[in-house]
Design an enzyme around this catalytic site. Structure first.
Site, PDB file in Angstrom:
ATOM      1  N   TYR A 156      11.739  15.687 -14.165  1.00  0.00           N
ATOM      2  CA  TYR A 156      11.390  16.932 -13.492  1.00  0.00           C
ATOM      3  C   TYR A 156      12.643  17.693 -13.046  1.00  0.00           C
ATOM      4  O   TYR A 156      12.794  18.885 -13.347  1.00  0.00           O
ATOM      5  CB  TYR A 156      10.469  16.635 -12.305  1.00  0.00           C
ATOM      6  CG  TYR A 156       9.508  17.752 -11.952  1.00  0.00           C
ATOM      7  CD1 TYR A 156       9.693  19.046 -12.432  1.00  0.00           C
ATOM      8  CD2 TYR A 156       8.411  17.518 -11.125  1.00  0.00           C
ATOM      9  CE1 TYR A 156       8.825  20.069 -12.103  1.00  0.00           C
ATOM     10  CE2 TYR A 156       7.524  18.544 -10.788  1.00  0.00           C
ATOM     11  CZ  TYR A 156       7.745  19.813 -11.278  1.00  0.00           C
ATOM     12  OH  TYR A 156       6.884  20.824 -10.951  1.00  0.00           O
ATOM     13  N   GLU A 163      15.733  24.962 -16.996  1.00  0.00           N
ATOM     14  CA  GLU A 163      15.043  26.239 -16.874  1.00  0.00           C
ATOM     15  C   GLU A 163      15.881  27.233 -16.075  1.00  0.00           C
ATOM     16  O   GLU A 163      16.023  28.407 -16.456  1.00  0.00           O
ATOM     17  CB  GLU A 163      13.683  26.037 -16.201  1.00  0.00           C
ATOM     18  CG  GLU A 163      12.691  25.245 -17.042  1.00  0.00           C
ATOM     19  CD  GLU A 163      11.453  24.863 -16.263  1.00  0.00           C
ATOM     20  OE1 GLU A 163      11.070  25.621 -15.340  1.00  0.00           O
ATOM     21  OE2 GLU A 163      10.848  23.813 -16.564  1.00  0.00           O
TER      22      GLU A 163
END
Length: 233
Positions: A156, A163
């Site tokens: 994660y 991102e």
């Protein structure tokens, strides 16, 4: 009689829904496995491919990541027990990165963040969709369950880092090119700065990421810590 009829109707819808979800999750496992295969070819090829990593995975990534929009409707229509708003935030962030950054801003895919997010996304999605398919079939394979509720601890943050790096690269490129930026005067009598929009998207990660991350830790405790809950998250 009414309760029996409703129960029967629910059972019929459940069968059709499960058949559809099994096909959907199976296709996603295959699709993300293919993307991982393409990545493996890229990193192990000798000599190095003339195409960039983005050019190699572009089509498959667009198809299988954007297909995740269906999961919002799965939640809305009750095909899965997931919260529709939580699912929307999860899917929207990735669709934004794929469509609004990697596709939308030329050169953004050159960011090293692409390598981080692709690694995190592919491993996560192969495990996640395998877990969902396993649940639909009513079987439990502990290694998959353990991977589902453990690998996210590292993946994660890696994915979010990737991102954000891509979003940052795009914001810098847009700042220089003024792409998708509308300034006065214009016939629309409106203004829009895409660079500012990307910065706002990045800022949203600050409150949203900890919530999603802690949510997964809560689910991990329920499933691996002795809880009985194994709902589709």
């Amino acid at each position: 009689m009414a309760n029996k009829t409703a129960s029967k109707s629910k059972k019929e819808v459940g069968f059709l829904g499960k058949t559809y979800l099994l096909a959907y999750n199976g296709a996603q496992v295959a699709g993300w496995s293919y993307i991982l295969y393409l990545m493996g070819q890229y990193y192990t090829a000798d000599p190095k491919p003339q195409q960039s990593l983005w050019e190699i995975v572009r089509t498959a990534l667009i198809i299988f990541q954007n297909a995740a929009v269906l999961e919002v409707f799965h939640a809305i229509f009750g095909l899965v027990s997931s919260n529709a708003m939580v699912t929307l935030f999860q899917v929207a962030s990735r669709v934004m990165v794929v469509c609004g950054v990697l596709i939308g801003v030329e050169g953004a895919a050159d960011s090293q963040g692409l390598h981080f997010l692709l690694f995190a996304w592919t491993v996560t999605e192969i495990i996640r969709y395998s877990f969902y398919a396993m649940g639909i079939l009513g079987v439990s394979i502990y290694p998959i369950v353990w991977c589902r509720y453990t690998f996210f601890i590292a993946l994660y943050p890696i994915g979010v880092t990737g991102e954000l790096l891509c979003l940052w690269a795009a914001s810098q490129l847009v700042g220089a090119s003024k792409q998708w930026t509308l300034t006065f005067p214009n016939s629309w009598n409106a203004t829009f700065n895409y660079q500012y929009f990307l910065v706002i998207v990045m800022a949203l990660y600050v409150p949203l990421f900890p919530q999603m991350y802690l949510h997964m830790f809560g689910q991990r405790k329920k499933v691996l810590g002795g809880g009985a809950s194994k709902k589709n998250n």
